[in-house]
Design a protein around this motif. Structure first.
Motif, PDB file in Angstrom:
ATOM      1  N   GLY A   1       1.976   2.431   4.412  1.00  0.00           N
ATOM      2  CA  GLY A   1       1.069   1.493   3.758  1.00  0.00           C
ATOM      3  C   GLY A   1       1.304   0.071   4.246  1.00  0.00           C
ATOM      4  O   GLY A   1       2.381  -0.273   4.742  1.00  0.00           O
ATOM      5  N   GLY A   2       0.288  -0.754   4.114  1.00  0.00           N
ATOM      6  CA  GLY A   2       0.410  -2.159   4.538  1.00  0.00           C
ATOM      7  C   GLY A   2       1.145  -2.998   3.499  1.00  0.00           C
ATOM      8  O   GLY A   2       1.193  -2.662   2.321  1.00  0.00           O
ATOM      9  N   ASP A   3       1.718  -4.083   3.958  1.00  0.00           N
ATOM     10  CA  ASP A   3       2.421  -5.003   3.058  1.00  0.00           C
ATOM     11  C   ASP A   3       1.428  -5.808   2.227  1.00  0.00           C
ATOM     12  O   ASP A   3       0.329  -6.154   2.697  1.00  0.00           O
TER      13      ASP A   3
ATOM     14  N   GLY B   1      -1.720  -4.345  -0.042  1.00  0.00           N
ATOM     15  CA  GLY B   1      -1.886  -3.767   1.288  1.00  0.00           C
ATOM     16  C   GLY B   1      -2.695  -2.486   1.237  1.00  0.00           C
ATOM     17  O   GLY B   1      -2.772  -1.816   0.194  1.00  0.00           O
ATOM     18  N   GLU B   2      -3.283  -2.126   2.356  1.00  0.00           N
ATOM     19  CA  GLU B   2      -4.063  -0.882   2.409  1.00  0.00           C
ATOM     20  C   GLU B   2      -3.139   0.333   2.435  1.00  0.00           C
ATOM     21  O   GLU B   2      -1.991   0.253   2.888  1.00  0.00           O
ATOM     22  N   LYS B   3      -3.641   1.452   1.960  1.00  0.00           N
ATOM     23  CA  LYS B   3      -2.867   2.693   2.028  1.00  0.00           C
ATOM     24  C   LYS B   3      -2.710   3.126   3.481  1.00  0.00           C
ATOM     25  O   LYS B   3      -3.516   2.777   4.346  1.00  0.00           O
ATOM     26  N   GLY B   4      -1.664   3.927   3.708  1.00  0.00           N
ATOM     27  CA  GLY B   4      -1.478   4.467   5.052  1.00  0.00           C
ATOM     28  C   GLY B   4      -2.639   5.373   5.436  1.00  0.00           C
ATOM     29  O   GLY B   4      -3.347   5.907   4.579  1.00  0.00           O
ATOM     30  N   ARG B   5      -2.812   5.573   6.730  1.00  0.00           N
ATOM     31  CA  ARG B   5      -3.923   6.384   7.223  1.00  0.00           C
ATOM     32  C   ARG B   5      -3.388   7.609   7.952  1.00  0.00           C
ATOM     33  O   ARG B   5      -2.205   7.677   8.307  1.00  0.00           O
ATOM     34  N   ASN B   6      -4.288   8.557   8.184  1.00  0.00           N
ATOM     35  CA  ASN B   6      -3.851   9.725   8.952  1.00  0.00           C
ATOM     36  C   ASN B   6      -3.725   9.365  10.426  1.00  0.00           C
ATOM     37  O   ASN B   6      -4.001   8.229  10.828  1.00  0.00           O
ATOM     38  N   LYS B   7      -3.290  10.343  11.220  1.00  0.00           N
ATOM     39  CA  LYS B   7      -3.007  10.132  12.644  1.00  0.00           C
ATOM     40  C   LYS B   7      -1.949   9.048  12.843  1.00  0.00           C
ATOM     41  O   LYS B   7      -1.989   8.278  13.807  1.00  0.00           O
ATOM     42  N   CYS B   8      -1.023   8.952  11.874  1.00  0.00           N
ATOM     43  CA  CYS B   8       0.127   8.023  11.948  1.00  0.00           C
ATOM     44  C   CYS B   8      -0.293   6.560  12.004  1.00  0.00           C
ATOM     45  O   CYS B   8       0.447   5.713  12.531  1.00  0.00           O
TER      46      CYS B   8
ATOM     47  N   GLY C   1       0.829  -1.208   0.000  1.00  0.00           N
ATOM     48  CA  GLY C   1       0.000   0.000   0.000  1.00  0.00           C
ATOM     49  C   GLY C   1       0.862   1.256   0.000  1.00  0.00           C
ATOM     50  O   GLY C   1       1.992   1.256   0.512  1.00  0.00           O
ATOM     51  N   ASP C   2       0.366   2.337  -0.572  1.00  0.00           N
ATOM     52  CA  ASP C   2       1.114   3.595  -0.619  1.00  0.00           C
ATOM     53  C   ASP C   2       1.124   4.267   0.749  1.00  0.00           C
ATOM     54  O   ASP C   2       0.142   4.202   1.509  1.00  0.00           O
ATOM     55  N   GLY C   3       2.252   4.933   1.039  1.00  0.00           N
ATOM     56  CA  GLY C   3       2.301   5.762   2.242  1.00  0.00           C
ATOM     57  C   GLY C   3       1.463   7.021   2.049  1.00  0.00           C
ATOM     58  O   GLY C   3       1.144   7.426   0.923  1.00  0.00           O
ATOM     59  N   LEU C   4       1.101   7.681   3.152  1.00  0.00           N
ATOM     60  CA  LEU C   4       0.186   8.824   3.087  1.00  0.00           C
ATOM     61  C   LEU C   4       0.897  10.109   3.516  1.00  0.00           C
ATOM     62  O   LEU C   4       1.719  10.099   4.441  1.00  0.00           O
ATOM     63  N   VAL C   5       0.583  11.181   2.814  1.00  0.00           N
ATOM     64  CA  VAL C   5       1.002  12.523   3.246  1.00  0.00           C
ATOM     65  C   VAL C   5      -0.170  13.154   3.989  1.00  0.00           C
ATOM     66  O   VAL C   5      -1.243  13.387   3.408  1.00  0.00           O
ATOM     67  N   ALA C   6      -0.014  13.393   5.278  1.00  0.00           N
ATOM     68  CA  ALA C   6      -1.080  13.989   6.095  1.00  0.00           C
ATOM     69  C   ALA C   6      -0.431  14.720   7.263  1.00  0.00           C
ATOM     70  O   ALA C   6       0.744  14.493   7.593  1.00  0.00           O
ATOM     71  N   PHE C   7      -1.213  15.608   7.887  1.00  0.00           N
ATOM     72  CA  PHE C   7      -0.694  16.390   9.002  1.00  0.00           C
ATOM     73  C   PHE C   7      -1.706  16.392  10.146  1.00  0.00           C
ATOM     74  O   PHE C   7      -2.924  16.308   9.910  1.00  0.00           O
ATOM     75  N   ARG C   8      -1.171  16.489  11.355  1.00  0.00           N
ATOM     76  CA  ARG C   8      -2.038  16.525  12.537  1.00  0.00           C
ATOM     77  C   ARG C   8      -2.791  17.857  12.571  1.00  0.00           C
ATOM     78  O   ARG C   8      -2.198  18.916  12.359  1.00  0.00           O
TER      79      ARG C   8
END
Length: 435
Positions: free
Chosen positions: A38-40, A69-76, A16-23
């Protein structure tokens, strides 16, 4: 339907792709990056199921792809890893890489497993790239692609006893008499064109699996008469029961029949010559058989051969019980493990490697095509797939890694100047001297 060979495509799941997000909590100003990894992707795993006896399932389904794998999510938060895809195969399955011919695995035991296509790693989110100098990075990696390959599956029948001999010597009739198997029986050659299995039950907890293997002919070791397709099944049997038409009903000499088949087995695999063997002198209910048996024993004695001979008649069932009890005794004295060295057990192994400071190897090659410099490198190819070129920071990071690998310096040494075209895989860049 018996299918003992198949070619299939397997692919591990992409990461899965990593995510660009901010708190963005209400009372946390300038909260910093919060994009998760992202998930494997899932692996494609072959697992032995002793309830299967054929590769017929792969006749109708030839593509096996694990989920990504699923994409990364916000809140780390880390994206979920994909589940592995488990593909069931019968015992005795040989897995071969179609491109290289390499044996990936030889699966013989129930529940034995092997990963044939590994899933890709998930990409890192922007929380992984935060530094003291760049506290709010807008960089995230794409997920890694899963491994993909074409593999050939070959099934070698797992049986305790293998019946071999010329066509129409009575192998199928013998199997039908000693077990509940119902092989096709006919008064013509190659009635049996696929192996038939039957369980021989002697009572008192004693039993074994017997395989009626298709008839062999002279030249089988060179593939004549589908010889290779038949002979590979002999490799997994612990005892060879050589059935001979002692009556010579087709005008052949029984002793020459026995010698020719043994020679074909030896030419196919020399180690099979050491396999325990008994001779079954079949069709003893025909008058000419007694005279032929006496001549057979005499020729064996002259050649210095000492293999047990069991006179039987598969039609009248005469002489079968002593044969079965002797085979059972021989099996008790032989280890259960397959006898050939070629059978490779897949074991759990841990491989330890030195950790590198740089994730990317300096394994590049530069060549020139007219005015274009072409850079080739497995590490760069991997880096490009994981880089998101839609963001400026992603492009700058990519250029920085190339510079640290020494590619800029190597290009200058090869004569690259400002404005020169540089090709990396399917991308073309303009070479710019750093000011």
């Amino acid at each position: 339907m018996f299918v003992d060979k198949a070619k299939i495509y397997v692919k591990g799941g992409d990461g899965g792709d990593g995510l660009v997000a901010f708190r963005r909590e209400k009372y946390v100003p300038e909260g910093g990056p919060g994009g998760g990894d992202g998930g494997d992707g899932g692996d494609v795993i072959f697992r032995v199921d002793e309830g299967l006896r054929t590769l017929v399932d792969f006749r109708y389904q030839k593509h096996f792809k694990a989920k990504r794998g699923e994409k990364g999510r916000n809140k780390c938060q880390h994206g979920a890893n994909a589940d592995d895809m488990v593909v069931r195969v019968p015992p005795g399955t040989l897995v071969i890489d179609d491109d290289t011919g390499e044996i990936v695995a030889d699966l013989t035991r129930h529940q034995q497993e092997v990963v044939v296509a590994k899933g890709g790693r998930g990409g890192r989110g922007n929380m992984r790239f935060a530094t003291a100098k760049n506290t709010a990075p807008e960089i995230a990696e794409n997920g890694e692609e899963g491994q993909e390959r074409w593999v050939v599956l070959e099934l070698k029948v797992m049986a305790d006893v293998g019946l071999v001999g010329f066509p129409s010597v009575g192998k199928s009739t013998l199997l039908s008499v000693v077990s509940a198997a119902t092989p096709k029986i006919g008064a013509y050659h190659f009635t049996t064109i696929t192996p038939n299995l039957g369980v021989v039950d002697l009572g008192e907890g004693r039993s074994f699996v017997m395989a009626d293997l298709p008839g062999l002919i002279e030249g089988a070791s060179q593939g004549i008469g589908l010889g290779h397709e038949f002979l590979r099944h002999v490799e997994r049997t612990r005892i060879i029961v050589h059935v001979v038409d002692m009556a010579g009903t087709e005008g052949r000499d029984p002793y020459e029949d026995w010698k020719k088949i043994n020679e074909e087995i030896k030419l196919y695999n020399a180690k099979l010559e050491e396999r325990p063997q008994v001779i079954v002198a079949n069709k003893m209910d025909i008058p000419e058989a007694e005279e032929n048996l006496a001549a057979f024993r005499k020729q064996m004695e002259e050649d210095g051969k000492s293999i047990e001979i069991f006179p039987i008649s598969a039609v009248t069932k005469g002489g079968i019980q002593p044969l079965l009890y002797r085979v059972a005794d021989m099996l008790d004295a032989i280890p259960d493990a397959p006898l050939l060295e070629e059978v490779q057990e897949v074991e759990e192994r841990k491989v330890y490697r030195m950790e590198k400071k740089n994730e990317y190897d300096n394994d590049f090659v530069i060549r020139r095509e007219n005015d274009v410099f072409v850079v080739e490198s497995p590490s760069i190819e991997k880096l490009m797939k994981r880089t998101n070129f839609t963001t400026e920071e992603g492009v700058l990071r990519f250029a920085r890694i190339l510079r640290n690998m020494g590619i800029d310096k190597a290009l200058r040494e090869r004569g690259a100047v400002d404005g020169q075209t540089i090709r990396l895989n399917d991308y073309e860049f303009e070479f710019v001297e750093k000011s």
